[in-house]
Design an enzyme around this catalytic site. Structure first.
Site, PDB file in Angstrom:
ATOM      1  N   ARG B  64       0.809  -1.223   0.000  1.00 24.76           N
ATOM      2  CA  ARG B  64       0.000   0.000   0.000  1.00 24.76           C
ATOM      3  C   ARG B  64       0.839   1.269   0.000  1.00 24.76           C
ATOM      4  NH1 ARG B  64      -4.693  -1.310   4.374  1.00 24.76           N
ATOM      5  NH2 ARG B  64      -2.876  -1.955   5.556  1.00 24.76           N
ATOM      6  N   LYS B 167       0.909 -18.725   7.271  1.00 24.53           N
ATOM      7  CA  LYS B 167       0.174 -18.944   8.508  1.00 24.53           C
ATOM      8  C   LYS B 167       0.044 -17.606   9.243  1.00 24.53           C
ATOM      9  CE  LYS B 167       3.652 -19.880  12.023  1.00 24.53           C
ATOM     10  NZ  LYS B 167       3.242 -18.979  13.068  1.00 24.53           N
ATOM     11  N   HIS B 197       6.387 -23.200   7.345  1.00 21.57           N
ATOM     12  CA  HIS B 197       7.778 -23.251   6.890  1.00 21.57           C
ATOM     13  C   HIS B 197       8.578 -24.364   7.565  1.00 21.57           C
ATOM     14  CE1 HIS B 197       8.553 -20.655  10.427  1.00 21.57           C
ATOM     15  NE2 HIS B 197       9.711 -21.270  10.443  1.00 21.57           N
ATOM     16  N   LYS B 201      11.939 -27.381   6.208  1.00 18.86           N
ATOM     17  CA  LYS B 201      13.248 -27.592   6.826  1.00 18.86           C
ATOM     18  C   LYS B 201      13.783 -28.973   6.458  1.00 18.86           C
ATOM     19  CE  LYS B 201      12.657 -24.512  10.768  1.00 18.86           C
ATOM     20  NZ  LYS B 201      13.812 -23.654  10.504  1.00 18.86           N
ATOM     21  N   GLU B 235      11.741 -21.301  22.184  1.00 22.18           N
ATOM     22  CA  GLU B 235      12.388 -20.080  21.713  1.00 22.18           C
ATOM     23  C   GLU B 235      12.917 -19.342  22.937  1.00 22.18           C
ATOM     24  OE1 GLU B 235      10.007 -18.192  18.156  1.00 22.18           O
ATOM     25  OE2 GLU B 235       8.618 -18.879  19.691  1.00 22.18           O
ATOM     26  N   ASP B 254       0.137 -19.622  17.619  1.00 21.99           N
ATOM     27  CA  ASP B 254       1.382 -19.263  16.936  1.00 21.99           C
ATOM     28  C   ASP B 254       2.207 -20.505  16.589  1.00 21.99           C
ATOM     29  OD1 ASP B 254       3.370 -17.582  15.907  1.00 21.99           O
ATOM     30  OD2 ASP B 254       4.445 -17.545  17.812  1.00 21.99           O
ATOM     31  N   HIS B 259       3.090 -25.591  13.519  1.00 24.75           N
ATOM     32  CA  HIS B 259       4.381 -26.289  13.524  1.00 24.75           C
ATOM     33  C   HIS B 259       4.330 -27.563  14.362  1.00 24.75           C
ATOM     34  CE1 HIS B 259       5.700 -22.697  11.732  1.00 24.75           C
ATOM     35  NE2 HIS B 259       6.081 -22.040  12.796  1.00 24.75           N
ATOM     36  N   LYS B 355       7.864 -19.264  24.646  1.00 23.73           N
ATOM     37  CA  LYS B 355       8.825 -18.170  24.480  1.00 23.73           C
ATOM     38  C   LYS B 355       9.571 -17.953  25.790  1.00 23.73           C
ATOM     39  CE  LYS B 355       6.915 -15.674  20.619  1.00 23.73           C
ATOM     40  NZ  LYS B 355       8.076 -15.957  19.782  1.00 23.73           N
TER      41      LYS B 355
END
Lengths: 296, 504
Positions: B64, B167, B197, B201, B235, B254, B259, B355
């Site tokens: 945009r 996603k 993704h 891998k 993570e 998430d 995943h 996380k």
């Protein structure tokens, strides 16, 4: 002890050594290549890589191997025949265990360089067999023109899963004699590998190429193999190649633009052949067809 | 000598298989976004570097914001120089940049489709891309619907059209179904490529090779020999400024929904009859359908408070900018899942993700049952742990097998040692980025590593069931310190079964 962040190397050399001594020293060197906590480095091998390297090829061979060791973790056995140096014979060894950094860890690979003095150069398979890693393929890189029909060649071909030659290193293009080994071992030719991008380029010109006049110029071995490939695949005669210069092809007297892939290093070329396991029947047919070619 | 026929090209035999797609243009919606800069453009450059892109190829960036073609090329060049895994080569870049165009577009604009169609026709003319279009939605899910309508309004020509969507695909089962229905109005399922993704891998694909290319693993890959399976997606980073997204998503949307469940499906699936997209996805969806909905005691949620990660003090989740001070968003989920089928009955799959955990790690640990009767004295085997096959998805991609070995010396004392296979140590090429593989596959029309609509819906159905249980009460957040392995209740989840999470 060496740092886990390597690169590092542990070395040993000995004169007039036995295989048992070599194995014992290798074991000791591997134990010496440790991480910061004193633990031995991981050894990962995907093959035993045997190189038959007459002394005049030694420098070139070492440069190639240096450029690809990290890519092919292996036990490399370099056999340097020195038949005229000592009639009674003996083996001198230089061993090194190298550690290559890999992420947070390192991986160790081994190089065994054996100078085969006198009659010890006559039965090289008896040296390779005890040093080959069990159950992994043996790749043999033969430097220079092989002594087809002689003991050393026959013995080493018999223990190798794949033989890699470079026919551009030969004094004569003895493909017919090489072909006698096709049933005993898979064979690769670095000169053939150099024609790879040209073969891709010409394959894209099917079907027109089937009926066009084909003229090839270039280094003797590469040009002969490319001509042999076209003749064998297209099932027709192709003009004998003209020797000299870079590889070049004309179709119906028009230049085919050279493939744009950059030149591959000798290490890249050998490395690619070490990834192959199956017999290359297209090469075999090309080499056989190339035997009828004489330079124009 | 070969006989030449009109049908077969005799020259291609023995040449390296070139997975080189047909000419096409990739239209990236969200061209000014982070994903395009960090992943998509570097991936396209790496494909160009390896000469894997079609010879006639173009990239149209759509966003945009105001930007010129040259300005877009400059930004993308910077992105490649910063984020590509390959060295920057001017000639590679020049070839790629020559086919780059930019279009400022507001999907709400009634003329949007016409303007995009006109540009694509121009690009087809200039670049010879033959009307083949790959639309890439690198945009938040809220932007999907108007963009689908824009793309749908572009007149179809001679070539093919395909759609890649990022996603999250929906935020619950109902919205995922709506999206599937919307996209399905204009694209056949074979034209839709839903990206997860993780499936791109190498190590995830290697799990398929490990299971189905080796004779020794599959016979023991079942409840008879496996005690349980642990899947960890950890993570160490926080939400990295993505509070607006994360407050809505949480760890379950998430990571868990996509995943983690995909890793579980690949770990648990039956051998497919072949490696086609449909066969592989048929087997994965069977696992997802067989997942038993976990009861409240089998799911743990957590949210990190202040703590230390890699020696640095970091704020708690509720202290992050943009996060509500009383946020109920979970940053950690652990669960005990069961796949109710013949192979896995009564074999728990313990999964955890979160996380601000102690380190970045994605692993699948297959813990085998203990040897039934070790004929050694108890003292000899006191340091012996069960065999574990550990699959490192990231980082340090590889495999590790824990086995018992006799310690050197007199007498018999056995301890656990690891046999490691590091991916990079055995194969010479660096591992490609997941996006390289996935973009190339979508250009080739190979959907094996993409998620099918029924998989997405099964995944959301499970998430909805878990989240429904959470609506009933407020969680006592925060309940774990940043830099730790989640709340104590996550440990209890396994301790109740006489097991424990893997520690290092």
């Amino acid at each position: 002890m060496v740092s886990a962040r390597g690169p590092s190397v542990e070395e040993w050399s000995g004169v007039d050594v036995s295989i048992a001594e070599i194995e014992a020293e290798l074991h000791r060197l591997r134990a010496g290549v440790t991480d910061e906590d004193g633990r031995p480095q991981q050894r990962t091998s995907v093959m035993t890589h045997v190189a038959w390297v007459p002394p005049e090829w030694l420098d070139a061979a070492e440069r190639v191997l240096e450029g690809m060791r990290e890519r092919h973790p292996s036990r490399t056995v370099i056999l340097v025949p020195r038949p005229g140096e000592d009639g009674e014979g003996g083996i001198d060894a230089e061993l090194s265990v190298r550690s290559f950094p890999l992420g947070e860890r390192s991986v160790a690979g081994e190089v065994i360089e054996l100078s085969l003095r006198g009659d010890r150069a006559l039965a090289p398979a008896s040296l390779v067999l005890p040093l080959a890693i069990s159950d992994l393929p043996v790749f043999l890189r033969w430097r220079g023109e092989p002594p087809f029909g002689e003991t050393q060649w026959d013995q080493l071909v018999a223990v190798a899963d794949r033989v890699v030659v470079d026919s551009s290193e030969w004094g004569e293009l003895r493909y017919a004699e090489l072909a006698e080994s096709f049933e005993r071992s898979a064979v690769s030719d670095i000169a053939w590998a150099r024609t790879g991008s040209w073969r891709v380029e010409l394959a894209d010109r099917w079907p027109a190429i089937a009926k066009q006049e084909i003229a090839i110029r270039g280094p003797r071995a590469e040009a002969a193999l490319l001509r042999g490939w076209l003749a064998s695949r297209l099932g027709r005669e192709v003009l004998p190649p003209e020797a000299g210069g870079e590889l070049a092809v004309q179709l119906d007297r028009e230049d085919v633009p050279a493939p744009s892939d950059g030149p591959l290093t000798p290490s890249d070329l050998l490395s690619a052949e070490l990834d192959r396991l199956a017999r290359d029947r297209v090469y075999e047919a090309a080499a056989l067809a190339a035997t009828s070619v004489r330079q124009g | 000598m070969s006989v030449v026929t009109e049908e077969r090209n005799p020259l291609v035999e023995g040449l390296p298989l070139r997975r080189r797609p047909e000419p096409c243009v990739i239209v990236v919606f969200g061209a000014s976004g982070d994903l395009t800069e960090r992943k998509l453009m570097p991936a396209l450059y790496s494909l160009a570097f390896r000469r894997l892109l079609p010879e006639r190829f173009a990239v149209v960036g759509v966003a945009r914001s105001d930007e010129s073609d040259d300005g877009f090329r400059d930004e993308m060049r910077n992105a490649v120089q910063h984020f590509a895994r390959d060295p920057f080569r001017q000639e590679v870049w020049d070839e790629l940049a020559a086919g780059m165009r930019y279009l400022k577009l507001d999907a709400a604009d009634t003329a949007a489709a016409d303007r995009l169609a006109a540009l694509l026709a121009e690009v087809d003319e200039e670049r010879g891309t033959g009307g083949n279009r790959l639309y890439y939605f690198a945009v938040p899910p809220g932007a999907f619907e108007p963009l689908v309508r824009v793309v749908a309004a572009i007149p179809e020509g001679e070539g093919w059209k395909r759609l890649i969507v990022e996603k999250p695909f929906g935020r619950d089962l109902a919205s995922a179904r709506e999206l599937n229905a919307l996209v399905g109005e204009h694209f056949a399922e074979s034209e839709i490529f839903r990206i997860d993704h993780y499936l791109g891998k190498e190590t995830v694909q290697n799990l398929l090779a490990l299971r189905f290319a080796n004779g020794i693993f599959e016979p023991v890959w079942n409840r008879q020999f496996i005690d349980h399976i642990q899947i960890t997606v950890a993570e160490s980073i926080g939400i990295e400024g993505r509070a607006a997204f994360y407050e809505q998503a949480g760890a379950i949307r998430d990571i868990f929904q996509n995943h983690l469940l995909q890793l579980l499906a690949i770990t648990g699936m039956e051998p497919p009859s072949d490696f086609t997209a449909e066969s592989v996805r048929n087997e994965k969806v069977k696992v997802l359908r067989s997942l038993h909905t976990p009861g409240p005691k089998s799911v743990v949620r957590g949210q990190y408070g202040r703590g230390f990660v890699e020696g640095v003090e970091v704020p708690g989740y509720r202290e992050e900018e943009g996060v509500a001070p009383d946020s109920q968003t979970e940053t950690f989920v652990a669960a005990k899942l069961y796949v109710d089928n013949w192979r896995w009955a009564d074999t728990p799959f313990y999964v955890r993700m979160g996380k601000r955990l102690p380190r970045r790690e994605t692993t699948i640990a297959i813990q085998f049952k203990r040897a039934p009767h070790p004929p050694f004295e108890e003292a000899a085997v006191e340091g012996l742990r069960p065999n574990v096959l550990l699959i490192h998805v990231q980082p340090d991609e590889g495999l590790s097998l824990a086995i018992g070995a006799k310690m050197p010396g007199q007498g018999m004392s056995i301890r656990t040692v690891h046999m490691d296979f590091l991916y990079g140590s055995a194969f010479r090429d660096g591992l490609p980025e997941a996006y390289e593989r996935l973009i190339l596959d979508s250009m080739l029309g190979d959907a094996t590593l993409f998620t099918r609509s029924d998989e997405i819906e099964e995944q959301w159905a499970l998430v909805d069931a878990i989240v429904a249980g959470w609506q009933r009460d407020r969680a006592a957040f925060p309940n774990y310190a940043a830099g730790t392995w989640g709340p104590p209740s996550a440990d209890d989840l396994l301790h109740r079964d006489g097991r424990s999470w893997r520690r290092h």
